[in-house]
Design a protein around this motif. Structure first.
Motif, PDB file in Angstrom:
ATOM      1  N   LEU A  90       0.843  -1.192   0.000  1.00 19.18           N
ATOM      2  CA  LEU A  90       0.000   0.000   0.000  1.00 19.18           C
ATOM      3  C   LEU A  90       0.879   1.243   0.000  1.00 19.18           C
ATOM      4  O   LEU A  90       1.908   1.291   0.679  1.00 19.18           O
ATOM      5  CB  LEU A  90      -0.888  -0.020   1.248  1.00 19.18           C
ATOM      6  CG  LEU A  90      -1.883   1.115   1.452  1.00 19.18           C
ATOM      7  CD1 LEU A  90      -2.987   1.046   0.407  1.00 19.18           C
ATOM      8  CD2 LEU A  90      -2.499   1.026   2.850  1.00 19.18           C
ATOM      9  N   ARG A  91       0.454   2.257  -0.747  1.00 17.01           N
ATOM     10  CA  ARG A  91       1.155   3.539  -0.748  1.00 17.01           C
ATOM     11  C   ARG A  91       0.114   4.624  -0.996  1.00 17.01           C
ATOM     12  O   ARG A  91      -0.315   4.849  -2.127  1.00 17.01           O
ATOM     13  CB  ARG A  91       2.228   3.550  -1.842  1.00 17.01           C
ATOM     14  CG  ARG A  91       3.219   4.698  -1.734  1.00 17.01           C
ATOM     15  CD  ARG A  91       4.281   4.629  -2.800  1.00 17.01           C
ATOM     16  NE  ARG A  91       5.085   3.411  -2.734  1.00 17.01           N
ATOM     17  CZ  ARG A  91       6.137   3.178  -3.504  1.00 17.01           C
ATOM     18  NH1 ARG A  91       6.528   4.076  -4.380  1.00 17.01           N
ATOM     19  NH2 ARG A  91       6.805   2.041  -3.386  1.00 17.01           N
ATOM     20  N   ASP A 129       4.787  -2.377   2.959  1.00 16.77           N
ATOM     21  CA  ASP A 129       5.353  -3.354   2.030  1.00 16.77           C
ATOM     22  C   ASP A 129       6.322  -4.233   2.818  1.00 16.77           C
ATOM     23  O   ASP A 129       6.500  -4.058   4.018  1.00 16.77           O
ATOM     24  CB  ASP A 129       6.081  -2.646   0.878  1.00 16.77           C
ATOM     25  CG  ASP A 129       6.043  -3.468  -0.406  1.00 16.77           C
ATOM     26  OD1 ASP A 129       5.987  -4.721  -0.311  1.00 16.77           O
ATOM     27  OD2 ASP A 129       6.087  -2.871  -1.487  1.00 16.77           O
ATOM     28  N   LYS A 130       6.972  -5.114   2.147  1.00 19.61           N
ATOM     29  CA  LYS A 130       7.965  -5.957   2.789  1.00 19.61           C
ATOM     30  C   LYS A 130       9.309  -5.217   2.812  1.00 19.61           C
ATOM     31  O   LYS A 130       9.743  -4.684   1.794  1.00 19.61           O
ATOM     32  CB  LYS A 130       8.090  -7.285   2.052  1.00 19.61           C
ATOM     33  CG  LYS A 130       6.812  -8.127   2.107  1.00 19.61           C
ATOM     34  CD  LYS A 130       6.943  -9.425   1.329  1.00 19.61           C
ATOM     35  CE  LYS A 130       5.652 -10.234   1.411  1.00 19.61           C
ATOM     36  NZ  LYS A 130       5.725 -11.500   0.647  1.00 19.61           N
ATOM     37  N   GLY A 131       9.944  -5.179   3.981  1.00 23.95           N
ATOM     38  CA  GLY A 131      11.271  -4.570   4.084  1.00 23.95           C
ATOM     39  C   GLY A 131      11.291  -3.060   4.173  1.00 23.95           C
ATOM     40  O   GLY A 131      12.332  -2.442   3.951  1.00 23.95           O
ATOM     41  N   VAL A 132      10.179  -2.412   4.491  1.00 21.84           N
ATOM     42  CA  VAL A 132      10.142  -0.953   4.613  1.00 21.84           C
ATOM     43  C   VAL A 132      10.860  -0.544   5.899  1.00 21.84           C
ATOM     44  O   VAL A 132      10.693  -1.163   6.954  1.00 21.84           O
ATOM     45  CB  VAL A 132       8.685  -0.457   4.630  1.00 21.84           C
ATOM     46  CG1 VAL A 132       8.636   1.036   4.932  1.00 21.84           C
ATOM     47  CG2 VAL A 132       8.010  -0.741   3.305  1.00 21.84           C
ATOM     48  N   SER A 133      11.656   0.546   5.822  1.00 15.17           N
ATOM     49  CA  SER A 133      12.423   0.990   6.983  1.00 15.17           C
ATOM     50  C   SER A 133      12.299   2.497   7.164  1.00 15.17           C
ATOM     51  O   SER A 133      11.729   3.203   6.310  1.00 15.17           O
ATOM     52  CB  SER A 133      13.899   0.623   6.827  1.00 15.17           C
ATOM     53  OG  SER A 133      14.478   1.371   5.769  1.00 15.17           O
ATOM     54  N   ILE A 134      12.883   3.012   8.250  1.00 13.21           N
ATOM     55  CA  ILE A 134      12.825   4.439   8.534  1.00 13.21           C
ATOM     56  C   ILE A 134      13.602   5.249   7.507  1.00 13.21           C
ATOM     57  O   ILE A 134      13.296   6.426   7.254  1.00 13.21           O
ATOM     58  CB  ILE A 134      13.354   4.715   9.968  1.00 13.21           C
ATOM     59  CG1 ILE A 134      12.917   6.112  10.428  1.00 13.21           C
ATOM     60  CG2 ILE A 134      14.864   4.561  10.022  1.00 13.21           C
ATOM     61  CD1 ILE A 134      11.437   6.252  10.608  1.00 13.21           C
ATOM     62  N   GLU A 135      14.622   4.646   6.868  1.00  9.11           N
ATOM     63  CA  GLU A 135      15.360   5.344   5.820  1.00  9.11           C
ATOM     64  C   GLU A 135      14.443   5.716   4.656  1.00  9.11           C
ATOM     65  O   GLU A 135      14.595   6.771   4.032  1.00  9.11           O
ATOM     66  CB  GLU A 135      16.526   4.479   5.315  1.00  9.11           C
ATOM     67  CG  GLU A 135      17.714   4.406   6.250  1.00  9.11           C
ATOM     68  CD  GLU A 135      17.504   3.396   7.379  1.00  9.11           C
ATOM     69  OE1 GLU A 135      16.476   2.673   7.341  1.00  9.11           O
ATOM     70  OE2 GLU A 135      18.359   3.324   8.274  1.00  9.11           O
ATOM     71  N   ASN A 136      13.483   4.833   4.362  1.00  9.03           N
ATOM     72  CA  ASN A 136      12.518   5.136   3.297  1.00  9.03           C
ATOM     73  C   ASN A 136      11.672   6.355   3.648  1.00  9.03           C
ATOM     74  O   ASN A 136      11.376   7.194   2.799  1.00  9.03           O
ATOM     75  CB  ASN A 136      11.607   3.936   3.052  1.00  9.03           C
ATOM     76  CG  ASN A 136      12.367   2.677   2.697  1.00  9.03           C
ATOM     77  OD1 ASN A 136      12.231   1.639   3.340  1.00  9.03           O
ATOM     78  ND2 ASN A 136      13.203   2.751   1.658  1.00  9.03           N
ATOM     79  N   LEU A 137      11.306   6.455   4.931  1.00 13.23           N
ATOM     80  CA  LEU A 137      10.518   7.601   5.395  1.00 13.23           C
ATOM     81  C   LEU A 137      11.304   8.889   5.226  1.00 13.23           C
ATOM     82  O   LEU A 137      10.782   9.885   4.696  1.00 13.23           O
ATOM     83  CB  LEU A 137      10.130   7.404   6.859  1.00 13.23           C
ATOM     84  CG  LEU A 137       9.594   8.642   7.599  1.00 13.23           C
ATOM     85  CD1 LEU A 137       8.284   9.097   6.984  1.00 13.23           C
ATOM     86  CD2 LEU A 137       9.419   8.346   9.085  1.00 13.23           C
ATOM     87  N   GLU A 182       4.532 -10.264   8.342  1.00 10.93           N
ATOM     88  CA  GLU A 182       4.897 -10.299   6.924  1.00 10.93           C
ATOM     89  C   GLU A 182       5.228  -8.913   6.373  1.00 10.93           C
ATOM     90  O   GLU A 182       6.102  -8.766   5.518  1.00 10.93           O
ATOM     91  CB  GLU A 182       3.747 -10.915   6.113  1.00 10.93           C
ATOM     92  CG  GLU A 182       4.049 -11.076   4.628  1.00 10.93           C
ATOM     93  CD  GLU A 182       2.910 -11.744   3.869  1.00 10.93           C
ATOM     94  OE1 GLU A 182       3.074 -11.953   2.642  1.00 10.93           O
ATOM     95  OE2 GLU A 182       1.863 -12.047   4.493  1.00 10.93           O
ATOM     96  N   TYR A 183       4.521  -7.887   6.875  1.00  9.98           N
ATOM     97  CA  TYR A 183       4.675  -6.537   6.330  1.00  9.98           C
ATOM     98  C   TYR A 183       5.108  -5.543   7.412  1.00  9.98           C
ATOM     99  O   TYR A 183       4.774  -5.697   8.587  1.00  9.98           O
ATOM    100  CB  TYR A 183       3.360  -6.045   5.724  1.00  9.98           C
ATOM    101  CG  TYR A 183       2.964  -6.748   4.450  1.00  9.98           C
ATOM    102  CD1 TYR A 183       3.488  -6.359   3.224  1.00  9.98           C
ATOM    103  CD2 TYR A 183       2.057  -7.807   4.476  1.00  9.98           C
ATOM    104  CE1 TYR A 183       3.124  -6.999   2.052  1.00  9.98           C
ATOM    105  CE2 TYR A 183       1.682  -8.461   3.309  1.00  9.98           C
ATOM    106  CZ  TYR A 183       2.225  -8.044   2.098  1.00  9.98           C
ATOM    107  OH  TYR A 183       1.856  -8.685   0.948  1.00  9.98           O
ATOM    108  N   THR A 184       5.850  -4.532   6.990  1.00 11.81           N
ATOM    109  CA  THR A 184       6.146  -3.373   7.820  1.00 11.81           C
ATOM    110  C   THR A 184       5.744  -2.125   7.045  1.00 11.81           C
ATOM    111  O   THR A 184       5.460  -2.196   5.839  1.00 11.81           O
ATOM    112  CB  THR A 184       7.638  -3.295   8.183  1.00 11.81           C
ATOM    113  OG1 THR A 184       8.405  -3.271   6.966  1.00 11.81           O
ATOM    114  CG2 THR A 184       8.055  -4.462   9.049  1.00 11.81           C
ATOM    115  N   GLY A 185       5.748  -1.003   7.719  1.00 10.25           N
ATOM    116  CA  GLY A 185       5.376   0.217   7.018  1.00 10.25           C
ATOM    117  C   GLY A 185       5.716   1.446   7.823  1.00 10.25           C
ATOM    118  O   GLY A 185       6.016   1.368   9.017  1.00 10.25           O
TER     119      GLY A 185
END
Length: 335
Positions: free
Chosen positions: A179-180, A210-218, A295-298
Motif C-alpha cells: 500500500l502507498r 510493504d515488505k522490508g520498509v524501513s525508517i530510511e525510506n521515510l 509479513e509486512y512493515t510500514g
C-alpha cells in the motif's frame, strides 16, 4: 354568468396593458386566478349547481380560465423578451479573476509530488467514529494519549476527527498490502487560538506498507517532498516523538522560513517548526487494518498542511488562513 365572465376577461386585459414588470403581471395573475379570485369563487360554486347547470357552466369556466392564463403568459413573454432586447452586451465588464486558497494550492503541490513517487490520493470522513479515530489506531479508551488531543465529541456518538490518521485504517481495509497512499484533509481540535494554533486545520496523511520498509525510506520521502515544495534544500532535524499508532515515533522539524532560523513567534523563537509526525506503523495498527505484521512493515507520516502553507508563503499568523478575508487571500494563486 356568461356576461360576467366576459367582463372578467376584459378587466384582466386592461390591467395587463398597464403592467411593465414581471412582478406586476404576477400580482394581476394572483388577483384574477388566485385562490381568492372571482373566478375561483365561480369554480367553487360548481358543486352546488344542478346537473344541467354543471353541464353548461363547467366547460365555460374551464374555457375562461384557460383564456386568462393565456393572456398572462403572453404578457410575461413580451416583458421577458423586452428585457433581453434592453440588455446592452457592448457595455464594458470588469472581470476579477479568482484565486485558490493557499492551503488548497499547497495541498495540490504536495499530492502531485507524492503521486510522482507512486502514492495514491484517498480521502475519508471528517465526522468519524471513535473506533477509526482512536481505538483502531492503538488508542483505547483509557489511553493517556486521548488527553493530548482536545476532541470535539458529537451528540450522535461520533467525533470530529483529530487527525487524518483515520485514513490509515480505511485504506488498509479497502486495499490491503502492499500500500502507498496519501490523504489530505481537514481536522479539528479544541485548541486555544494563537499565531501558531487553530481549532480547524489541515493535514496530509501518508502511509507505505510493504515488505522490508524501513525508517530510511521515510526520511527519503520527507526530504524529497520538502525540497521539491520549497524548490531548495531545507534544513530538517529528526527527534524522538510519541504517537500511539507508530513505534518508534519521530518528529521531523524544518528550519523556520519566516525568520530564517533566527527565531520568531511562529517558531516559538526556536528557529525550527514542527512539521511532520511520523514513525513505523505499530503492529497493532496493522492488525486492525487486517494486515499481518509478521509479513509486512510500514511507515506513516502526518504533515501539517496549514503550517506548511505558512512556511511557503511566509505567513506569520495561522488565523488569517481561516479568516475568510478576501482582501488577503486573493493574492495567492498557482505559480
Amino acid at each position: 354568468m356568461k356576461e360576467q365572465l366576459k367582463d372578467l376577461v376584459n378587466k384582466l386585459q386592461m390591467e395587463l396593458k398597464n403592467c411593465e414588470k414581471e412582478a406586476e403581471v404576477l400580482n394581476v395573475k394572483s388577483k384574477y386566478l388566485g385562490k381568492k379570485s372571482e373566478l375561483n369563487n365561480y369554480l367553487s360554486s360548481i358543486k352546488d349547481m344542478t346537473p344541467e347547470e354543471k353541464k353548461i357552466n363547467g366547460p365555460l369556466l374551464n374555457q375562461i380560465k384557460k383564456e386568462l392564463e393565456k393572456l398572462v403568459d403572453e404578457k410575461l413573454e413580451v416583458i421577458n423578451n423586452q428585457e433581453i432586447l434592453d440588455f446592452d452586451d457592448t457595455l464594458p465588464v470588469e472581470v476579477e479573476i479568482g484565486s485558490l486558497h493557499p492551503i488548497t494550492i499547497v495541498a495540490k503541490e504536495v499530492t502531485d509530488i507524492l503521486k510522482r513517487m507512486g502514492f495514491t490520493v484517498v480521502s475519508g470522513p471528517e465526522m468519524e467514529s471513535d473506533y477509526y479515530n482512536f481505538e483502531a489506531l492503538n488508542v483505547p479508551k483509557d489511553h493517556p494519549a486521548r488527553d493530548m488531543q482536545d476532541t470535539y465529541y458529537l451528540d450522535n456518538g461520533m467525533v470530529l476527527r483529530t487527525q487524518t490518521s483515520d485514513n490509515q485504517i480505511h485504506a488498509m481495509e479497502n486495499y490491503g498490502a502492499p500500500l502507498r497512499i496519501c490523504a489530505p484533509g481537514r481536522t479539528f481540535r479544541n485548541e486555544d487560538l494563537d499565531a501558531n494554533h487553530e481549532n480547524t486545520f489541515f493535514q496530509i496523511e501518508g502511509m507505505v506498507i510493504d515488505k522490508g520498509v524501513s525508517i530510511e525510506n521515510l526520511l527519503y520521502v520527507m526530504k524529497n517532498v520538502l525540497s521539491e515544495l520549497f524548490k531548495k534544500e531545507v534544513s530538517v532535524r529528526l527527534r524522538p516523538g510519541y504517537f500511539p499508532f507508530t513505534e518508534p515515533s519521530y518528529e521531523i522539524d524544518m528550519s523556520c522560513l519566516i525568520c530564517g532560523g533566527t527565531g520568531c513567534p511562529t517558531c516559538k523563537h526556536s528557529g525550527y517548526i514542527e512539521m511532520v509526525g511520523s514513525g513505523m506503523v505499530h503492529p497493532n495498527v496493522l492488525k486492525a487494518g487486517g494486515i499481518d505484521p509478521e509479513e509486512y512493515t510500514g511507515f506513516a507520516f502526518g504533515i501539517g498542511l496549514t503550517r506548511l502553507t505558512m512556511m511557503k508563503y511566509k505567513i506569520n499568523d495561522i488565523r488569517v488562513l481561516n479568516s475568510g478575508d478576501i482582501r488577503y487571500l486573493k493574492q495567492f494563486n498557482i505559480d
